[in-house]
Each structure stands twice: as C-alpha cells, then as structure tokens.
Design a protein around this motif. Structure first.
Motif, PDB file in Angstrom:
ATOM      1  N   PHE A 211      -6.617  14.604 -33.798  1.00 17.93           N
ATOM      2  CA  PHE A 211      -6.572  15.497 -32.631  1.00 17.93           C
ATOM      3  C   PHE A 211      -7.993  15.873 -32.207  1.00 17.93           C
ATOM      4  N   ASP A 212      -8.829  16.271 -33.166  1.00 19.50           N
ATOM      5  CA  ASP A 212     -10.208  16.645 -32.854  1.00 19.50           C
ATOM      6  C   ASP A 212     -10.974  15.478 -32.239  1.00 19.50           C
ATOM      7  N   LEU A 213     -10.738  14.276 -32.752  1.00 19.85           N
ATOM      8  CA  LEU A 213     -11.417  13.098 -32.214  1.00 19.85           C
ATOM      9  C   LEU A 213     -10.992  12.828 -30.777  1.00 19.85           C
ATOM     10  N   ALA A 214      -9.705  12.939 -30.493  1.00 15.64           N
ATOM     11  CA  ALA A 214      -9.219  12.710 -29.128  1.00 15.64           C
ATOM     12  C   ALA A 214      -9.776  13.756 -28.172  1.00 15.64           C
ATOM     13  N   VAL A 215      -9.801  15.010 -28.590  1.00 18.98           N
ATOM     14  CA  VAL A 215     -10.354  16.077 -27.729  1.00 18.98           C
ATOM     15  C   VAL A 215     -11.848  15.860 -27.531  1.00 18.98           C
ATOM     16  N   GLY A 216     -12.553  15.525 -28.598  1.00 21.51           N
ATOM     17  CA  GLY A 216     -14.006  15.341 -28.503  1.00 21.51           C
ATOM     18  C   GLY A 216     -14.407  14.195 -27.599  1.00 21.51           C
ATOM     19  N   THR A 217     -13.726  13.057 -27.716  1.00 20.83           N
ATOM     20  CA  THR A 217     -14.092  11.918 -26.872  1.00 20.83           C
ATOM     21  C   THR A 217     -13.751  12.182 -25.411  1.00 20.83           C
ATOM     22  N   SER A 218     -12.626  12.834 -25.158  1.00 17.57           N
ATOM     23  CA  SER A 218     -12.270  13.172 -23.774  1.00 17.57           C
ATOM     24  C   SER A 218     -13.253  14.173 -23.189  1.00 17.57           C
ATOM     25  N   ALA A 219     -13.630  15.160 -23.984  1.00 24.17           N
ATOM     26  CA  ALA A 219     -14.579  16.175 -23.513  1.00 24.17           C
ATOM     27  C   ALA A 219     -15.945  15.550 -23.214  1.00 24.17           C
TER      28      ALA A 219
END
Length: 145
Positions: free
Chosen positions: A45-53
């Motif tokens: 989840f953190d990886l998906a949020v970080g890459t999108s951000a």
C-alpha cells in the motif's frame, strides 16, 4: 597347551539420540515451513501511494509541498460513510486511510494489479480534490495507450 586367545568384547556402538529406531538419521520434512511474505500489505500500500504521489508531484508543481500520509482508519465516519481520505489544504496534507480503501472497495477482480490500480485511483481522486480539479485532468498521458 593350547593358546586360546580371548577377545575382549567390543563395546556396542552407542546410538545417538537423533537416530531413529532403524539406526538412520531422522528424515527432514518433505516441504519446508511457510516462509514469511516478502512484502506485507502495508508495504505494498505504501509503495503504491508513494509512486503515485511522486508521479503527481512531478506533473503538478502545486503538489510538491504537499505531504501524502497513510493512516489505518479515520477518527470518525461522516454522514456520507467512512472516508477513504482527508484533504487538509491549510496544512498541505493528504491523508489516505488504508483499511477503508482496502476492505470497503469492491473490485471485480481481486488480484494485486487491480488492488494497486484502486489505490492509485484513490491517490488521484484525493489529489484532484486538493487541487479542485477533475481526477482525469491530473494524468491524461498516463491513461493513453
């Protein structure tokens, strides 16, 4: 006179405790115990949020100062239900709530790719709410093939 040679009895070899009843080593299990996952749901989840951000920050200068944060649950529900994110313009923060996004979203296919797309969609919609724009305006080139 006959010489009789007497042999001293040899001591019996002692079995070690790791040997089975037939004198062989204990056998290893056919399969190994299950290994821990290489990455947890929280890390994905953190990886998906970080890459999108990071994608949105590179495309929109207005989002470069904004902090994207991940929390487990919101403090309270609203009249519209349980929020998936909170936008705080004055503090320049966007808070995404992991458990409502993961558990209350209904996917037509429950696999890793669709989960990631759903998480990225929430990041885009929260950022669009922060910028007061349509989510499709934020990354039009990302969705062209």
């Amino acid at each position: 006179m006959m010489w009789r040679r007497t042999r001293e009895p040899e001591p019996e070899p002692r079995r070690m405790s790791r040997h089975g009843r037939h004198g062989r080593l204990g056998r290893s299990p056919v399969i190994r115990p299950p290994l821990p996952p290489l990455e947890t749901r929280m890390e994905r989840f953190d990886l998906a949020v970080g890459t999108s951000a990071e994608f949105l920050r590179s495309a929109w200068p207005e989002l470069r100062e904004v902090r994207f944060e991940v929390a487990d649950m919101p403090q309270a529900s609203t009249e519209h239900g349980i929020p998936r994110w909170t936008v705080l313009r004055d503090a320049k923060r966007i808070i995404l709530y992991r458990l409502p996004i993961e558990r209350l979203s209904h996917l037509h296919r429950n696999d890793d790719l669709h989960k990631r797309i759903m998480i990225e969609g929430c990041v885009f919609r929260a950022s669009a709410e922060y910028l007061e724009r349509d989510p499709w305006d934020l990354g039009p080139d990302r969705f062209r093939f």
